[in-house]
Design a protein around this motif. Structure first.
Motif, mmCIF file in Angstrom:
data_model
loop_
_atom_site.group_PDB
_atom_site.id
_atom_site.type_symbol
_atom_site.label_atom_id
_atom_site.label_comp_id
_atom_site.label_asym_id
_atom_site.label_seq_id
_atom_site.Cartn_x
_atom_site.Cartn_y
_atom_site.Cartn_z
ATOM 1 N N TYR B 190 0.836 -1.207 0.000
ATOM 2 C CA TYR B 190 0.000 0.000 0.000
ATOM 3 C C TYR B 190 0.870 1.256 0.000
ATOM 4 N N ALA B 191 1.963 1.200 0.761
ATOM 5 C CA ALA B 191 2.828 2.385 0.865
ATOM 6 C C ALA B 191 3.442 2.730 -0.487
ATOM 7 N N ILE B 192 3.919 1.697 -1.207
ATOM 8 C CA ILE B 192 4.520 1.950 -2.523
ATOM 9 C C ILE B 192 3.479 2.528 -3.458
ATOM 10 N N GLY B 193 2.254 2.014 -3.357
ATOM 11 C CA GLY B 193 1.188 2.531 -4.215
ATOM 12 C C GLY B 193 0.897 3.991 -3.952
ATOM 13 N N ASN B 194 1.100 4.407 -2.733
ATOM 14 C CA ASN B 194 0.846 5.805 -2.416
ATOM 15 C C ASN B 194 2.010 6.703 -2.802
ATOM 16 N N ARG B 195 3.211 6.336 -2.424
ATOM 17 C CA ARG B 195 4.385 7.118 -2.842
ATOM 18 C C ARG B 195 5.632 6.257 -2.706
ATOM 19 N N GLU B 196 6.130 5.873 -3.873
ATOM 20 C CA GLU B 196 7.246 4.937 -3.853
ATOM 21 C C GLU B 196 8.497 5.577 -3.260
ATOM 22 N N GLY B 197 8.732 6.841 -3.621
ATOM 23 C CA GLY B 197 9.940 7.506 -3.131
ATOM 24 C C GLY B 197 9.973 7.566 -1.612
ATOM 25 N N ALA B 198 8.850 7.900 -1.021
ATOM 26 C CA ALA B 198 8.785 7.998 0.434
ATOM 27 C C ALA B 198 9.012 6.636 1.078
ATOM 28 N N THR B 199 8.447 5.600 0.459
ATOM 29 C CA THR B 199 8.617 4.257 0.999
ATOM 30 C C THR B 199 10.086 3.852 0.963
ATOM 31 N N TYR B 200 10.735 4.195 -0.156
ATOM 32 C CA TYR B 200 12.167 3.880 -0.301
ATOM 33 C C TYR B 200 12.973 4.596 0.766
ATOM 34 N N LEU B 201 12.624 5.868 0.984
ATOM 35 C CA LEU B 201 13.370 6.639 1.987
ATOM 36 C C LEU B 201 13.109 6.139 3.398
ATOM 37 N N SER B 202 11.996 5.426 3.588
ATOM 38 C CA SER B 202 11.723 4.867 4.916
ATOM 39 C C SER B 202 12.507 3.583 5.152
ATOM 40 N N GLY B 203 13.342 3.225 4.204
ATOM 41 C CA GLY B 203 14.199 2.066 4.400
ATOM 42 C C GLY B 203 13.615 0.762 3.917
ATOM 43 N N VAL B 204 12.588 0.837 3.086
ATOM 44 C CA VAL B 204 11.995 -0.394 2.565
ATOM 45 C C VAL B 204 12.688 -0.768 1.267
ATOM 46 N N ASN B 205 12.949 -2.059 1.100
ATOM 47 C CA ASN B 205 13.528 -2.535 -0.155
ATOM 48 C C ASN B 205 12.410 -2.587 -1.198
ATOM 49 N N THR B 206 12.133 -1.429 -1.811
ATOM 50 C CA THR B 206 10.963 -1.352 -2.693
ATOM 51 C C THR B 206 11.101 -2.272 -3.904
ATOM 52 N N LYS B 207 12.334 -2.438 -4.393
ATOM 53 C CA LYS B 207 12.521 -3.293 -5.571
ATOM 54 C C LYS B 207 12.044 -4.701 -5.286
ATOM 55 N N LEU B 208 12.449 -5.203 -4.118
ATOM 56 C CA LEU B 208 12.090 -6.572 -3.758
ATOM 57 C C LEU B 208 10.572 -6.720 -3.667
ATOM 58 N N ILE B 209 9.910 -5.709 -3.109
ATOM 59 C CA ILE B 209 8.453 -5.774 -2.961
ATOM 60 C C ILE B 209 7.799 -5.834 -4.341
ATOM 61 N N ILE B 210 8.279 -4.964 -5.251
ATOM 62 C CA ILE B 210 7.684 -4.931 -6.587
ATOM 63 C C ILE B 210 7.879 -6.269 -7.284
ATOM 64 N N ILE B 211 9.115 -6.790 -7.199
ATOM 65 C CA ILE B 211 9.380 -8.076 -7.856
ATOM 66 C C ILE B 211 8.484 -9.153 -7.252
ATOM 67 N N THR B 212 8.324 -9.143 -5.915
ATOM 68 C CA THR B 212 7.484 -10.155 -5.268
ATOM 69 C C THR B 212 6.062 -10.093 -5.802
ATOM 70 N N CYS B 213 5.516 -8.881 -5.909
ATOM 71 C CA CYS B 213 4.127 -8.759 -6.363
ATOM 72 C C CYS B 213 3.964 -9.258 -7.783
ATOM 73 N N PHE B 214 4.883 -8.893 -8.669
ATOM 74 C CA PHE B 214 4.767 -9.374 -10.045
ATOM 75 C C PHE B 214 4.925 -10.895 -10.091
ATOM 76 N N ALA B 215 5.812 -11.423 -9.230
ATOM 77 C CA ALA B 215 6.001 -12.874 -9.197
ATOM 78 C C ALA B 215 4.708 -13.554 -8.759
ATOM 79 N N ILE B 216 4.051 -12.999 -7.724
ATOM 80 C CA ILE B 216 2.792 -13.591 -7.263
ATOM 81 C C ILE B 216 1.748 -13.512 -8.367
#
Lengths: 328, 315
Positions: B190-216
């Motif tokens: 949900y956080a990435i959907g709202n603002r990816e940049g902010a999520t990244y700056l919060s220390g989340v590995n956004t790339k991994l999350i995106i890859i996981t979702c596409f994989a699912i």
């Protein structure tokens, strides 16, 4: 023009220049390896096929420039094709009237898309997904089974050559660029489309008529898809309500727009690039033919080339120094 | 009661309300629309769409879109039947889903690492998957019959007359609800959907999350393909083509925002049931394809006009 001005213009038109270069390279390769060489029939056949996609890609460009997307262009294309196969025949005045009605139908379809997006405030993707289904339904109503007819003399003229040298379809494309695209691009509404695409809020605050620009972009997209549908009728001499034709053209138009250097995020690019993007996509198919690739390998090869072409923009990622720019 | 009402948001309520209206309108036409057998039959057909929509929803929540659905469904169906022929029936389902996973991961890599817009990258992957499938069927004649297990999962009804496919959908649905509501992964989506940049700056590995979702999403599509192959007893080319638009429409009708960040799984369930029911009722009423398409499009626009409108631009 000043040197700095030239530099800015070439850097902005980079995508277009690359697309033209790639197309010239591929087309030279194609002609060089074609058993007949560059003869008028070879060029005409290639042009007729390419112009269809080029027109649909031009149609797709306008909503994309405003930061939207039109998933119904292919269906408007099919719908106008079915309509044209019913009414563009008979006496000259009937033919003329038929053509006008077909073009108006295309524009109306585009206008409906635009009105829903602007006044209904729905997202373009989902709006056009739904209206695409409606236009396909109308196409089926018009032509439950493939068939129909078109004025043969006009169709022959449109699919052959002018003065036995230049394919008529290319002249049509040029006319569309000169009469529709360039004036639009330089009009207030046209510049508004770019403004809306690059920063909607800022455009609004600067007094750009964002609603009118959006509406114009979608309407014009419908009109251009209508021109393409008319041209398809001239090429095939019939109308067919085929969901797969519509879907293929929609998807290829998006690919052509991207290959032609228009940003899917809106605000940068142009319809000329999309024309060359469409030419590139078509030449890929033709190249497969001249190089005698086994037919079974062709879809895979096309897919890989398409994937590669759209991934070219990824080079940007490796030049970026500040990682935060990635998220813009 | 009010607490319950508050938790169910408007789109979901309206979507469920529309389902009830559809059923009542259908029952005026024929009383069989309210029979348990008819409803279970609808759920069974909806289950395939439901599996696909589950994956699509995750991707849409991220603010991306997955246009590779059609041929990933086909990959699932064709690769599972082929694997049964190559190595024996026990390999069918795992291999089919695995192929979907691989394509899904490639989608994710392209979108997350190369930063190609998902709309166009997944389109390319769709074309590549199609190319591989054409090559696969053309080179030699593989076994294309579904295994008994696949058929059993897709068609049979073991418990209380409820189709097995519905159980699979329910199982997957529960897993996704838990993931979205109760795990960090869900929150990050949900956080990435709202603002990816902010999520990244919060220390989340956004790339991994995106890859996981596409994989699912790839796995869900392939799984649906496996079951569809079981349902029709064979895997064939273009079997996934009719599923792309309904899947996206179902997710959006269920109140998930097409630009990401907002949406509930309950809404997606409502959207899936709504779309399947609408298609079924129109076909029972012997509405010709043309009318069906027109009604289908108008319903989507009409419903979104009620609850899916965006904000006015105010600078």
């Amino acid at each position: 023009m000043k040197a700095a001005d030239w530099k800015l213009r070439t850097s902005q038109g980079q995508g277009l220049l690359i697309a033209i270069a790639v197309f010239l390279l591929m087309f030279t390769l194609y002609v060089g390896n074609h058993p007949a060489g560059l003869t008028v029939p070879v060029a005409t056949t290639a042009a007729n096929k390419a112009v269809l996609l080029a027109l649909v890609a031009m149609a797709q460009t306008l909503p994309v420039l405003t930061g939207g997307l039109d998933l119904s262009v292919g269906m408007v294309f099919v719908m106008t094709n079915c309509l044209a196969s019913s009414i563009v025949s008979g006496e000259p005045w009937q033919v003329a009237l038929g053509i006008v009605v077909v073009l108006l139908a295309g524009a109306l379809a585009g206008f409906i898309n635009g009105a829903i997006v602007v006044y209904g405030r729905l997202q373009p993707i989902i709006t056009t997904l739904a209206t695409g289904a409606v236009y396909y339904g109308i196409a089926l109503l018009l032509r439950p089974v493939p068939g129909g007819d078109v004025q043969p003399d006009l169709a022959d003229f449109m699919t052959y050559t002018v003065f036995e040298v230049v394919p008529t379809s290319l002249v049509l494309l040029l006319a569309v660029v000169l009469i529709i695209w360039l004036p639009f691009r330089h009009s207030v509404v046209g510049r508004g489309c770019y403004a809306v695409g690059s920063a909607e809020g800022a455009a609004y605050m600067s007094g750009v008529a964002i609603d009118r620009s959006r509406l114009a972009a979608f309407t014009l997209a419908g009109l251009l898809a209508g021109v393409a549908g008319l041209m398809l009728t001239f090429v095939t001499f019939s109308g067919e309500a085929s969901a797969s034709i519509g879907g293929t053209y929609t998807l290829n138009s998006i690919a052509a727009v991207v290959i032609g250097g228009t940003s899917l995020y809106g605000g940068a690019g142009g319809a000329i690039g999309s024309i060359f993007g469409a030419f590139i996509l078509r030449t890929i198919d033709d190249l497969l033919f001249v190089f005698d690739l086994p037919p079974l390998w062709q879809p895979l090869f096309q897919g890989v080339v398409l994937l590669g072409a759209v991934s070219l923009g990824a080079a940007r990622v490796f030049r970026i120094k500040n990682r935060l720019e990635l998220f813009n | 009661m009010q607490a319950v009402l508050k938790r169910v948001d408007r789109p979901v309520a309206i979507a469920f309300g529309f389902i009830v209206v559809l059923l009542l309108a259908g029952s005026l036409y024929s009383s069989s629309f309210l029979s348990a057998n008819y409803l279970l039959q609808q759920l069974q057909v909806a289950a395939f769409l439901g599996l696909i929509a589950s994956g699509v929803m995750l991707v849409i929540l991220l603010g991306h879109i997955d246009l590779s659905i059609p041929w990933l469904v086909t990959v699932g169906g064709m690769m599972s039947t082929a694997a049964a022929g190559w190595w024996g029936p026990e390999w069918a389902i795992p291999f089919g889903v695995f192929c979907g996973l691989v394509f899904g991961i490639i989608n994710g890599l392209g979108v997350a690492i190369l930063r190609v817009p998902s709309m166009i990258f997944t389109l390319g992957i769709n074309a590549v998957a199609q190319g591989i499938m054409v090559l696969h069927t053309g080179g030699f004649a593989p076994q294309d019959h579904a295994t008994e297990l696949m058929h059993w999962l897709a068609v049979e009804r073991v418990l209380l007359g409820i189709p097995n496919a519905v159980f699979i959908w329910a199982l997957l649905g529960c897993a996704i609800v838990v993931m979205l509501q109760r795990t960090p992964l869900g929150r990050y989506i949900y956080a990435i959907g709202n603002r990816e940049g902010a999520t990244y700056l919060s220390g989340v590995n956004t790339k991994l999350i995106i890859i996981t979702c596409f994989a699912i999403s790839g796995m869900c599509s392939a799984l649906a393909g496996v079951l569809l192959a079981g349902y029709s007893n064979k895997g064939y080319q273009a079997m996934g083509d009719p599923y792309l638009l309904p899947a996206i429409a179902a997710v959006v009708l269920g109140g998930t925002h097409i630009l990401g960040g907002r949406g509930t799984y309950l809404g997606t369930v409502a959207g899936v049931v709504l779309i399947s029911l609408l298609a079924s009722i129109l076909s029972v009423m012997q509405m010709p394809e043309a009318g069906r398409q027109i009604i289908y499009g108008c319903v989507i626009v009409g419903m979104l006009m009620v609850y899916g409108r965006g904000q006015k631009v105010l600078g």
